[in-house]
Design an enzyme around this catalytic site. Structure first.
Site, PDB file in Angstrom:
ATOM      1  CG  HIS A  66      -1.791  -1.271   1.455  1.00  0.00           C
ATOM      2  ND1 HIS A  66      -3.126  -1.163   1.110  1.00  0.00           N
ATOM      3  CD2 HIS A  66      -1.444  -2.512   1.890  1.00  0.00           C
ATOM      4  CE1 HIS A  66      -3.482  -2.360   1.125  1.00  0.00           C
ATOM      5  NE2 HIS A  66      -2.614  -3.284   1.863  1.00  0.00           N
ATOM      6  CG  PHE A  67       4.029   1.902  -2.257  1.00  0.00           C
ATOM      7  CD1 PHE A  67       4.284   1.151  -1.044  1.00  0.00           C
ATOM      8  CD2 PHE A  67       4.735   1.488  -3.674  1.00  0.00           C
ATOM      9  CE1 PHE A  67       5.140   0.071  -1.021  1.00  0.00           C
ATOM     10  CE2 PHE A  67       5.768   0.461  -3.419  1.00  0.00           C
ATOM     11  CZ  PHE A  67       5.973  -0.190  -2.168  1.00  0.00           C
ATOM     12  NE  ARG A  68      -0.722   3.725   3.646  1.00  0.00           N
ATOM     13  CZ  ARG A  68      -1.561   2.733   4.067  1.00  0.00           C
ATOM     14  NH1 ARG A  68      -2.458   2.383   3.282  1.00  0.00           N
ATOM     15  NH2 ARG A  68      -1.437   2.165   5.220  1.00  0.00           N
ATOM     16  CG  HIS A 180      -8.140  -8.001   3.802  1.00  0.00           C
ATOM     17  ND1 HIS A 180      -7.132  -7.209   4.312  1.00  0.00           N
ATOM     18  CD2 HIS A 180      -8.610  -8.490   4.841  1.00  0.00           C
ATOM     19  CE1 HIS A 180      -7.154  -7.099   5.662  1.00  0.00           C
ATOM     20  NE2 HIS A 180      -8.068  -7.749   6.154  1.00  0.00           N
ATOM     21  CG  HIS A 234      -2.957 -10.266   4.279  1.00  0.00           C
ATOM     22  ND1 HIS A 234      -4.132 -10.665   4.329  1.00  0.00           N
ATOM     23  CD2 HIS A 234      -2.893  -8.902   4.046  1.00  0.00           C
ATOM     24  CE1 HIS A 234      -4.850  -9.627   4.066  1.00  0.00           C
ATOM     25  NE2 HIS A 234      -4.253  -8.325   3.962  1.00  0.00           N
ATOM     26  CG  ASP A 305      -0.781  -6.004   4.119  1.00  0.00           C
ATOM     27  OD1 ASP A 305      -1.073  -5.042   3.314  1.00  0.00           O
ATOM     28  OD2 ASP A 305      -1.571  -6.167   5.045  1.00  0.00           O
ATOM     29  CG  HIS A 309      -1.069   3.546   9.206  1.00  0.00           C
ATOM     30  ND1 HIS A 309      -1.981   4.330   8.574  1.00  0.00           N
ATOM     31  CD2 HIS A 309      -1.197   2.340   9.062  1.00  0.00           C
ATOM     32  CE1 HIS A 309      -2.747   3.170   7.860  1.00  0.00           C
ATOM     33  NE2 HIS A 309      -2.361   1.875   8.380  1.00  0.00           N
TER      34      HIS A 309
END
Ligand code: DOR
Length: 441
Positions: A66-68, A180, A234, A305, A309
């Site tokens: 998750h590279f935002r 997921h 995952h 994953d 944050h």
């Protein structure tokens, strides 16, 4: 754009596709592996890399990050995340759709591809996210490595949790569906039961093992009904692994993260909400069963994953603290350290982190060190141990759940498409990766 010089890597211990090691040289031309031999005589145009004492592995393909970007760049962006990849030996990544806006249409997918072309130091691919309403986009959006479904642990449009909403997605089309798997209805109920508790350890009880198992069972049921290519993201519980051991159709694959192998519920006492992720960490017993399933081939490969944050966000009191932890720059040394300790072999690590991923997602020309393959490579040092240090991290979030862990197998040099992108602490920020291709999608 940078050119691709002819590189000659000399005297590396080279991991060959059959798992054997060759002490020798490797020449890269036009971004591809041109020649591998015990000794290659340098020409005037070769730039020589002395790899004495280093081991050459295929570049890591991280199939869940998750590279935002766009929308959450205060946590991470494609430039900072891909710099972390370069340092971690990750030469390609597959990125998830829970950005702002969500990646649920061709236009939002195109936007990500354009951003990555401008900013990513390594190769990139993106998932298209499922909502209850975007079936036409799921069928046609290209290039995408697959469809991502959040069956739980999400909110807003990306949450597709009910069987009646999931069924049409499984029933229509043929491209890979990655889930997921957590049972949202159960999580919502249990959240009420545990309301008022701020101990982050409770996270593993709210989103419990049964929640994961329920959703994995449902995804398997739908996949079998429609013979639909399914990938379970995952895997976190021994129960899911045992279910797959009993009943895993040939068109189903599964992955595990280093943190679900190496961390467990004991981590909450040490690092608090930094250990909070979805699906949550489990008991030490689950670590053991997941390892066994990975070694036995029930679990096919490894993903981080990577879900950064900020420390400020993580400092909020549970349950207001967000779930997720970074991973791309520690995954390879974490796994190689396990290999060095005898838990698995280096060839298995390379398979789980590169070859098996390329195979599952149909990424051509990657995952092996062989003539004609893309020159995505990592030279690692398996002779020295160094700790994970906060000040060395490249991820924008600036922390790791593995800080202080003493690891071996750190990348010394990372090469993307024949270009050196990382060398002994220096990152070549001008290097750019390419969009990955997916032959079945
Ligand atoms: O802990 C998690 N955080 N798990 C996910 O699957 C999503 C992620 C995020 O985006 O923060």
């Amino acid at each position: 754009m940078s050119s691709t010089p002819s590189l000659l890597i000399c005297q590396a211990l080279i991991l060959l596709p059959d798992g054997e090691m060759l002490q020798g040289d490797l020449r890269i031309q036009q971004g591809q592996i041109a020649q591998i031999a015990p000794e290659i005589t340098p020409t005037d145009t070769d730039k020589v890399i002395d790899a004495t004492g280093l081991t050459l592995l295929p570049g890591i393909i991280d199939p869940q990050v998750h590279f935002r970007e766009p929308g959450l760049e205060h946590k991470e962006d494609l430039f900072t995340a891909s710099r972390a990849c370069a340092r971690g030996g990750v030469t390609s990544f597959l990125e998830m759709p829970n950005t702002r806006p969500l990646t649920t249409t061709q236009a939002t997918l195109n936007d990500k591809l354009q951003r990555a072309a401008q900013k990513s130091l390594v190769n990139y691919g993106f998932f298209i996210g499922a909502t209850a309403e975007n079936l036409p986009d799921l069928l046609t959006a290209k290039p995408a490595c697959g469809i991502k479904i959040f069956m739980g642990s999400s909110h807003g449009a990306l949450l597709v949790s009910r069987e009646a909403e999931l069924e049409p997605i499984f029933a229509t089309g043929s491209r890979l569906i990655a889930v997921h798997a957590e049972d949202q209805a159960r999580i919502v109920e249990r959240r009420k039961q545990f309301a008022g508790t701020s101990d982050p350890a409770i996270h593993s009880q709210i989103q419990d093992e049964q929640a994961a198992l329920n959703a994995t069972k449902l995804a398997l049921k739908l996949s079998k009904k429609y013979q639909r290519r399914l990938h379970i993201l995952h895997l976190s519980t021994g129960a899911e692994a045992e279910l797959l051991r009993e009943d895993k159709p040939s068109w189903v694959t599964a992955e595990v993260t280093p943190q679900h192998l190496l961390l467990n519920t004991e981590a909450y006492a040490k690092i608090g909400t930094l250990a909070q992720m979805n699906p949550p960490l489990r008991s030490p017993e689950n670590n053991k069963i997941l390892w066994r399933a990975l070694l036995d081939g029930v679990i096919d490969f490894i993903a981080t994953d990577h879900a950064p944050h900020t420390l400020e966000e993580k400092a909020r009191e549970y349950p207001h603290s967000p779930s997720g932890m970074p991973g791309v720059e520690t995954s390879l040394p974490l796994m190689l350290t396990q290999a060095k300790q005898g838990r698995c072999t280096i060839a298995q690590v390379a398979n789980w982190m590169s070859a098996a991923v390329a195979k599952a997602y149909g990424i051509p020309n990657k995952g092996a060190i062989a003539p004609g393959y893309d020159a995505d490579l990592v030279l690692v040092d398996l002779n020295t141990y160094r700790p994970v240090l906060r000040e060395e991290l490249q991820t924008k979030c600036g922390w790791s759940p593995f800080e202080g862990w003493n690891l071996t197998g750190w990348p010394t040099i990372t090469i993307v498409g024949g270009q050196v992108v990382y060398e002994r602490g220096k990152i070549y920020s001008e290097v750019r990766g390419k969009a990955l291709q997916f032959i079945n999608s």
